[in-house]
Design an enzyme around this catalytic site. Sequence first.
Site, PDB file in Angstrom:
ATOM      1  N   ILE A  51      29.504  -0.279 -27.856  1.00 20.48           N
ATOM      2  CA  ILE A  51      30.217   0.925 -27.334  1.00 20.48           C
ATOM      3  C   ILE A  51      30.417   1.780 -28.754  1.00 20.48           C
ATOM      4  O   ILE A  51      30.107   2.959 -28.465  1.00 20.48           O
ATOM      5  CB  ILE A  51      31.465   0.449 -26.731  1.00 20.48           C
ATOM      6  CG1 ILE A  51      31.583  -0.088 -25.441  1.00 20.48           C
ATOM      7  CG2 ILE A  51      32.556   1.950 -26.597  1.00 20.48           C
ATOM      8  CD1 ILE A  51      32.854  -0.684 -24.896  1.00 20.48           C
TER       9      ILE A  51
ATOM     10  N   ASP B 168      31.991  -2.801 -39.511  1.00 15.79           N
ATOM     11  CA  ASP B 168      32.286  -3.942 -38.784  1.00 15.79           C
ATOM     12  C   ASP B 168      32.265  -5.293 -39.368  1.00 15.79           C
ATOM     13  O   ASP B 168      31.256  -5.215 -40.277  1.00 15.79           O
ATOM     14  CB  ASP B 168      31.002  -3.938 -37.557  1.00 15.79           C
ATOM     15  CG  ASP B 168      31.250  -4.947 -36.367  1.00 15.79           C
ATOM     16  OD1 ASP B 168      31.320  -4.320 -35.391  1.00 15.79           O
ATOM     17  OD2 ASP B 168      31.586  -5.972 -36.771  1.00 15.79           O
TER      18      ASP B 168
ATOM     19  N   ARG C 145      41.509  -2.239 -28.052  1.00 14.18           N
ATOM     20  CA  ARG C 145      42.702  -3.098 -28.018  1.00 14.18           C
ATOM     21  C   ARG C 145      44.203  -2.569 -28.857  1.00 14.18           C
ATOM     22  O   ARG C 145      43.759  -2.161 -29.634  1.00 14.18           O
ATOM     23  CB  ARG C 145      42.431  -4.414 -28.467  1.00 14.18           C
ATOM     24  CG  ARG C 145      41.283  -5.056 -27.781  1.00 14.18           C
ATOM     25  CD  ARG C 145      41.922  -5.511 -26.219  1.00 14.18           C
ATOM     26  NE  ARG C 145      40.950  -6.093 -25.323  1.00 14.18           N
ATOM     27  CZ  ARG C 145      40.202  -5.821 -24.457  1.00 14.18           C
ATOM     28  NH1 ARG C 145      40.345  -4.310 -24.351  1.00 14.18           N
ATOM     29  NH2 ARG C 145      39.416  -6.413 -23.903  1.00 14.18           N
TER      30      ARG C 145
ATOM     31  N   ASP D 142      44.015   4.705 -25.157  1.00 16.56           N
ATOM     32  CA  ASP D 142      43.919   4.428 -23.659  1.00 16.56           C
ATOM     33  C   ASP D 142      44.813   2.859 -23.546  1.00 16.56           C
ATOM     34  O   ASP D 142      44.464   2.351 -22.419  1.00 16.56           O
ATOM     35  CB  ASP D 142      42.701   4.059 -23.312  1.00 16.56           C
ATOM     36  CG  ASP D 142      42.428   4.095 -21.733  1.00 16.56           C
ATOM     37  OD1 ASP D 142      43.358   4.565 -21.096  1.00 16.56           O
ATOM     38  OD2 ASP D 142      41.538   3.378 -21.440  1.00 16.56           O
TER      39      ASP D 142
ATOM     40  N   GLU E 271      52.982  -2.596 -21.640  1.00 14.26           N
ATOM     41  CA  GLU E 271      52.491  -1.773 -20.741  1.00 14.26           C
ATOM     42  C   GLU E 271      53.584  -1.891 -19.276  1.00 14.26           C
ATOM     43  O   GLU E 271      52.968  -3.139 -18.954  1.00 14.26           O
ATOM     44  CB  GLU E 271      51.296  -1.560 -20.267  1.00 14.26           C
ATOM     45  CG  GLU E 271      50.432  -1.107 -21.551  1.00 14.26           C
ATOM     46  CD  GLU E 271      49.034  -1.163 -21.527  1.00 14.26           C
ATOM     47  OE1 GLU E 271      48.528  -1.737 -20.314  1.00 14.26           O
ATOM     48  OE2 GLU E 271      48.101  -1.155 -22.440  1.00 14.26           O
TER      49      GLU E 271
ATOM     50  N   HIS F 197      44.920   2.726 -19.565  1.00 14.81           N
ATOM     51  CA  HIS F 197      43.726   2.069 -19.258  1.00 14.81           C
ATOM     52  C   HIS F 197      42.779   2.548 -18.386  1.00 14.81           C
ATOM     53  O   HIS F 197      42.504   2.133 -17.399  1.00 14.81           O
ATOM     54  CB  HIS F 197      44.258   0.479 -18.847  1.00 14.81           C
ATOM     55  CG  HIS F 197      44.452  -0.362 -19.824  1.00 14.81           C
ATOM     56  ND1 HIS F 197      43.768  -1.694 -19.793  1.00 14.81           N
ATOM     57  CD2 HIS F 197      45.168  -0.325 -20.827  1.00 14.81           C
ATOM     58  CE1 HIS F 197      44.242  -2.458 -20.945  1.00 14.81           C
ATOM     59  NE2 HIS F 197      45.367  -1.716 -21.563  1.00 14.81           N
TER      60      HIS F 197
ATOM     61  N   GLY G  52      39.811   3.797 -19.180  1.00 14.99           N
ATOM     62  CA  GLY G  52      38.445   3.902 -19.773  1.00 14.99           C
ATOM     63  C   GLY G  52      37.531   3.353 -18.765  1.00 14.99           C
ATOM     64  O   GLY G  52      36.504   3.750 -18.693  1.00 14.99           O
ATOM     65  N   ALA G  53      37.958   2.264 -17.970  1.00 13.57           N
ATOM     66  CA  ALA G  53      36.663   1.687 -17.152  1.00 13.57           C
ATOM     67  C   ALA G  53      36.985   2.043 -15.768  1.00 13.57           C
ATOM     68  O   ALA G  53      36.375   1.723 -14.805  1.00 13.57           O
ATOM     69  CB  ALA G  53      36.604   0.170 -17.120  1.00 13.57           C
TER      70      ALA G  53
END
Length: 300
Positions: A149, A168, A226, A250, A255, A276, A278-279
């Site tokens: 991503i 990373d 995350r 997001d 939550e 959430h 995103g997807a």
Amino acid sequence: MYGKVLICDPVDSVLREKLSDKFEIDYNPEISAQDLLNVIGNYDVVVVRSRTKITRDVISRAKKLKIIARAGIGVDNIDTDYAEEKHIKVVYAPGSSTESVVEITLAMMVIGARSLFKGIENTKKNNFTKLKGIELEGKTLGILGFGRIGKAIVDAAKVFKMNFIAYDPMPVEYPEYVKKVSLEELLQNSDVISINVTMRKDSPYILNDPELAKLKEGVIIVNTSRARAINGKDMLKYLKNGKISAFVSDVFWNEPAKEDYELEMLSMDNVMITPHLGAQTKEAQKRIAIMTADNIINEW
């Protein structure tokens, strides 16, 4: 029939369609944690998204369970160590929502740069005061977590003519137009930071006060991965003093929010949290369902 499948969260109907000729399926997308404990012993496969947690207690009662399928790209709501100990396969759907997450990440970058969330809130109150923002062109985008991503975000963000740096902890390949940097360099030099990491449920925070203190003044932070990547209690201070000019995320630590620092953050003009999303596109949900069904069939 191969066995019994329990689907614990809402999924695209194509998942059930692909499995229906091989498995007996119970679709219970609002099952409670207690009800899950009571019935999990009857199933060979369980499918979850992010709402349902597959804990050690659940796995302990899952006497027949062979596969835990996460209809999504992470497994932080599953006790993967205990599942492995019990010889239960854990599968998920990496890459299935990449396009959707990339799109919402770029949208959040623009929202943060132009204070669009506050502008929309103001005009709903009939307040048309102009708010001054910044342009993304020429700014440095730092990618924290340069996986699938992260790389796709850089490719999409080229339209903004930004400079790209990335960090990373794993050995990954960097294209020539992305500069590999240390975490400290990323924090010190990024005008916008996109957080795109995978984490376990017990992973320590990546950004605590010592790291946040190194941020460039006025940075925009976007998080579509995350919440545990950032220590929220520590970050609140930097949102208040303006070192972080905008936080657009997001994901959230709880939550709905319940901690004092979370509730205070939600009331701030430079914070926008989405639930959430995103997807949450038709296309991504279908890809996730197809990949999840294929994973179950292949692993069976």
